[in-house]
Design a protein around this motif. Structure first.
Motif, PDB file in Angstrom:
ATOM      1  N   VAL A 118       1.400  14.283  17.372  1.00 28.63           N
ATOM      2  CA  VAL A 118       0.456  13.536  17.259  1.00 28.63           C
ATOM      3  C   VAL A 118      -0.006  14.375  18.959  1.00 28.63           C
ATOM      4  O   VAL A 118      -1.544  14.995  19.481  1.00 28.63           O
ATOM      5  N   HIS A 119       0.182  13.697  20.070  1.00 35.73           N
ATOM      6  CA  HIS A 119      -0.203  13.883  21.489  1.00 35.73           C
ATOM      7  C   HIS A 119       0.097  15.234  21.992  1.00 35.73           C
ATOM      8  O   HIS A 119      -0.818  15.925  22.500  1.00 35.73           O
ATOM      9  N   PHE A 120       1.045  15.760  21.657  1.00 36.08           N
ATOM     10  CA  PHE A 120       1.545  17.475  21.759  1.00 36.08           C
ATOM     11  C   PHE A 120       0.359  18.413  21.149  1.00 36.08           C
ATOM     12  O   PHE A 120      -0.117  19.265  21.201  1.00 36.08           O
ATOM     13  N   GLY A 121       0.079  17.765  19.807  1.00 36.26           N
ATOM     14  CA  GLY A 121      -0.613  18.442  19.274  1.00 36.26           C
ATOM     15  C   GLY A 121      -2.702  18.404  19.938  1.00 36.26           C
ATOM     16  O   GLY A 121      -3.630  19.814  20.022  1.00 36.26           O
ATOM     17  N   ILE A 122      -2.880  17.716  20.572  1.00 30.96           N
ATOM     18  CA  ILE A 122      -4.150  17.473  21.676  1.00 30.96           C
ATOM     19  C   ILE A 122      -3.953  18.645  23.270  1.00 30.96           C
ATOM     20  O   ILE A 122      -5.026  19.297  22.864  1.00 30.96           O
ATOM     21  N   ILE A 123      -2.872  18.244  23.738  1.00 29.68           N
ATOM     22  CA  ILE A 123      -2.921  18.819  25.066  1.00 29.68           C
ATOM     23  C   ILE A 123      -2.295  20.447  24.324  1.00 29.68           C
ATOM     24  O   ILE A 123      -3.074  21.436  25.043  1.00 29.68           O
ATOM     25  N   LEU A 124      -1.919  20.739  22.998  1.00 29.09           N
ATOM     26  CA  LEU A 124      -1.595  22.146  22.358  1.00 29.09           C
ATOM     27  C   LEU A 124      -3.277  23.345  22.611  1.00 29.09           C
ATOM     28  O   LEU A 124      -3.542  23.844  22.469  1.00 29.09           O
ATOM     29  N   PHE A 136       0.300  14.265  31.317  1.00 23.86           N
ATOM     30  CA  PHE A 136       1.239  13.157  31.976  1.00 23.86           C
ATOM     31  C   PHE A 136       0.838  11.644  31.265  1.00 23.86           C
ATOM     32  O   PHE A 136       1.563  10.970  32.479  1.00 23.86           O
ATOM     33  N   ILE A 137      -0.340  11.250  30.708  1.00 20.99           N
ATOM     34  CA  ILE A 137      -0.515  10.113  31.035  1.00 20.99           C
ATOM     35  C   ILE A 137      -1.886   9.990  28.974  1.00 20.99           C
ATOM     36  O   ILE A 137      -2.315  10.273  28.461  1.00 20.99           O
ATOM     37  N   PRO A 138      -0.087  10.070  28.557  1.00 20.21           N
ATOM     38  CA  PRO A 138      -0.291   9.979  27.103  1.00 20.21           C
ATOM     39  C   PRO A 138      -0.608   9.010  26.474  1.00 20.21           C
ATOM     40  O   PRO A 138      -1.443   8.849  25.516  1.00 20.21           O
ATOM     41  N   SER A 139      -1.271   7.452  26.734  1.00 21.47           N
ATOM     42  CA  SER A 139      -2.038   6.498  26.143  1.00 21.47           C
ATOM     43  C   SER A 139      -3.786   7.143  26.226  1.00 21.47           C
ATOM     44  O   SER A 139      -4.051   6.264  25.533  1.00 21.47           O
ATOM     45  N   LEU A 140      -3.459   7.964  27.096  1.00 20.60           N
ATOM     46  CA  LEU A 140      -5.600   8.773  27.335  1.00 20.60           C
ATOM     47  C   LEU A 140      -5.226   9.229  25.985  1.00 20.60           C
ATOM     48  O   LEU A 140      -6.269   9.291  25.005  1.00 20.60           O
ATOM     49  N   SER A 141      -4.207   9.668  25.275  1.00 24.14           N
ATOM     50  CA  SER A 141      -5.091  10.143  23.371  1.00 24.14           C
ATOM     51  C   SER A 141      -4.125   9.821  22.567  1.00 24.14           C
ATOM     52  O   SER A 141      -4.733   9.803  21.469  1.00 24.14           O
ATOM     53  N   MET A 142      -3.115   8.430  22.821  1.00 20.44           N
ATOM     54  CA  MET A 142      -2.915   7.628  22.328  1.00 20.44           C
ATOM     55  C   MET A 142      -2.799   6.698  21.849  1.00 20.44           C
ATOM     56  O   MET A 142      -2.525   5.903  20.385  1.00 20.44           O
ATOM     57  N   TRP A 143      -3.855   6.364  22.295  1.00 20.86           N
ATOM     58  CA  TRP A 143      -4.164   4.684  22.732  1.00 20.86           C
ATOM     59  C   TRP A 143      -4.790   4.583  21.113  1.00 20.86           C
ATOM     60  O   TRP A 143      -4.256   3.228  20.494  1.00 20.86           O
ATOM     61  N   LEU A 144      -6.323   5.096  21.139  1.00 15.04           N
ATOM     62  CA  LEU A 144      -6.883   4.896  19.723  1.00 15.04           C
ATOM     63  C   LEU A 144      -6.089   5.025  18.520  1.00 15.04           C
ATOM     64  O   LEU A 144      -5.975   4.066  17.509  1.00 15.04           O
ATOM     65  N   ALA A 167      -8.526  11.293  15.517  1.00 15.80           N
ATOM     66  CA  ALA A 167      -8.341   9.794  16.695  1.00 15.80           C
ATOM     67  C   ALA A 167      -8.142  10.228  18.207  1.00 15.80           C
ATOM     68  O   ALA A 167      -8.828   9.467  18.830  1.00 15.80           O
ATOM     69  N   ALA A 168      -7.041  10.551  17.907  1.00 13.25           N
ATOM     70  CA  ALA A 168      -6.418  11.541  19.209  1.00 13.25           C
ATOM     71  C   ALA A 168      -7.000  11.874  20.076  1.00 13.25           C
ATOM     72  O   ALA A 168      -7.391  11.560  21.079  1.00 13.25           O
ATOM     73  N   GLY A 169      -7.865  12.428  19.299  1.00 10.04           N
ATOM     74  CA  GLY A 169      -9.075  13.012  19.919  1.00 10.04           C
ATOM     75  C   GLY A 169     -10.485  13.194  20.820  1.00 10.04           C
ATOM     76  O   GLY A 169     -11.375  13.635  21.368  1.00 10.04           O
ATOM     77  N   LEU A 170     -10.995  11.925  20.072  1.00 14.16           N
ATOM     78  CA  LEU A 170     -12.263  10.995  20.871  1.00 14.16           C
ATOM     79  C   LEU A 170     -11.982  10.874  22.619  1.00 14.16           C
ATOM     80  O   LEU A 170     -12.961  11.492  23.013  1.00 14.16           O
ATOM     81  N   ILE A 171     -10.601  10.340  22.818  1.00 19.97           N
ATOM     82  CA  ILE A 171     -11.189   9.959  23.870  1.00 19.97           C
ATOM     83  C   ILE A 171     -10.727  11.323  25.298  1.00 19.97           C
ATOM     84  O   ILE A 171     -11.882  11.228  26.454  1.00 19.97           O
TER      85      ILE A 171
END
Length: 425
Positions: A354-360, A411-419, A171-175
């Motif tokens: 979850v956020h860290f996984g996306i940026i990693l 630096f804007i976690p909500s972009l990946s964490m909102w969904l 879910a975090a990867g969509l946006i």
């Protein structure tokens, strides 16, 4: 001293050209023997590393991607994207990005995207008069969207290593995936203006409708996979199996392009690719166990926090470390080694796993576009018949929008964490 020797042997073997799994396994075995531990510890940890239910999704997602390529479904995806966005200036560049977004919802692998769609995209762009460097560059950059938009093989592996919900990671990867696509399309627009690239063709409702009808069944694939996972119909593993079944249905029943020989070849390719990934995961597990047992993560965290307690500075340092490692190491191996070391530090400064996984993963995807180990560049050099060095130069400008998106996500976690927060928490 023994720990230092572990890294010395690892880097020596990598520089000498040994396979990543061999380098990790041999260096770990030497450490275990010198530390007085029984050799069975190595086998025990390697088996435990791949004895994970979510990892069953890996071969099925790989097979689904191979089936899509073999059945000729990628051609229909490209035609649909061409009818949808080809009317824009620099049209085939936008088509390139759009097709990668659709294919991302099927394969989950950058190399599969580059190998499957790359040949079609580069050939079409050359025939339309686009510069070779632009064609190769945008094809390479757009292929990195695949492992961000679900389903994603790297996110599955990260979820297993980090003990994090794979559904939330998907879910975090969509946006972020859509942001990557948008940024690359902006770059395409810039090139189109500077180099006066034409529209591919004027938009036609009838052409678009015809392309949509021909591609409608493939377009259901990401809906089945992603929708099934996000709405709790499938687990990621079950979704992977469903993707294979649906791909077989398309190839055998709808388009009738699959034969027994082709299915056999796809199966053998899947076995080969899966074996390679699992060997890396297994060898990386014993290596990560050694790092954890010797408190390398704690030492790294102590040193880093001793240097600065500023969250922004710490994130930038970690991203730089990941970027450097990604230039020299295969993605799956990098995930299994870096996650146990960096994730505790990220959690300490308040970063969600979850956020860290996306940026990693995004950071490591950028590594796929950089020498000396840039796998996507090697694949495109082969399918485009362009020297590897020229592929590196052609891709370099497209790193700018990808790095910009990486910084935004960091630096804007909500972009990946909102969904994932909306759906799961």
């Amino acid at each position: 001293m023994t720990l230092v020797l572990l890294f010395v042997i690892l880097f020596f073997l990598l520089i000498a050209g040994a396979p990543v799994a061999v380098a990790l396994g041999v260096s770990s075995l030497v450490f275990v023997l010198l530390d007085g531990l029984p050799p069975v510890v190595v086998l025990h940890n390697m088996v435990n590393g791949i004895n994970s239910f979510p990892l069953i999704a890996v071969p099925f997602f790989i097979m689904a991607g191979h089936l899509m390529n073999t059945a000729g479904i990628t051609t229909k995806i490209f035609a649909f994207a061409r009818a949808g966005v080809g009317w824009m200036y620099g049209g085939l560049g936008h088509v390139n990005v759009g097709a990668s977004v659709v294919f991302a919802g099927m394969s989950g692998a950058a190399v599969a995207d580059a190998g499957g769609l790359g040949n079609i995209e580069i050939k079409a762009m050359r025939e339309a008069g686009y510069d070779t460097d632009f064609s190769v560059g945008i094809t390479a950059a757009s292929s990195t969207i695949g492992p961000i938009i679900p389903p994603s093989l790297p996110l599955v592996v990260y979820g297993v290593i980090a003990d994090t919900s794979i559904g939330q990671l998907f879910a975090a990867g969509l946006i972020p995936g859509m942001l990557m696509a948008f940024s690359l399309m902006v770059m395409v627009g810039f090139y189109a203006k500077v180099r006066n690239y034409p529209r591919d063709e004027r938009f036609s409702i009838s052409v678009f409708a015809r392309a949509f009808v021909q591609a409608i069944f493939p377009l259901f694939t990401p809906i089945i996979i992603v929708g099934g996972i996000l709405f709790g119909i499938f687990t990621p593993t079950e979704a992977a199996i469903a993707a294979v079944v649906y791909s077989m249905f398309l190839g055998l029943v709808v388009y009738r392009t699959l034969t027994f020989k082709r299915i056999l070849r796809v199966s053998m390719d899947t076995v080969e690719t899966t074996a390679s990934i699992m060997m890396i995961v297994a060898a990386s597990t014993i290596f990560a166990w050694i790092l954890t047992a010797n408190q390398v993560a704690q030492m790294f965290a102590t040193e880093l926090l001793g240097f600065t307690e500023n969250k922004t500075a710490i994130l930038l340092i970690m991203m730089l470390v990941v970027l450097i490692v990604g230039c020299f190491m295969e993605t799956i191996a990098a995930i299994t080694i870096l996650t146990p070391v960096l994730l505790p530090v990220a959690i300490t400064v308040g970063v969600d796993p979850v956020h860290f996984g996306i940026i990693l993963i995004l950071n490591l995807m950028i590594g796929l576009l950089t020498p000396p180990v840039g796998m996507v560049l090697y694949v495109l050099a082969k399918v485009s018949d362009v020297p590897f060095e020229r592929c590196v130069v052609a891709t370099a400008p497209f790193l700018i929008p990808l790095v910009a998106v990486l910084l935004m996500l960091t630096f804007i976690p909500s972009l990946s964490m909102w969904l994932p927060t909306t759906l799961y928490r």
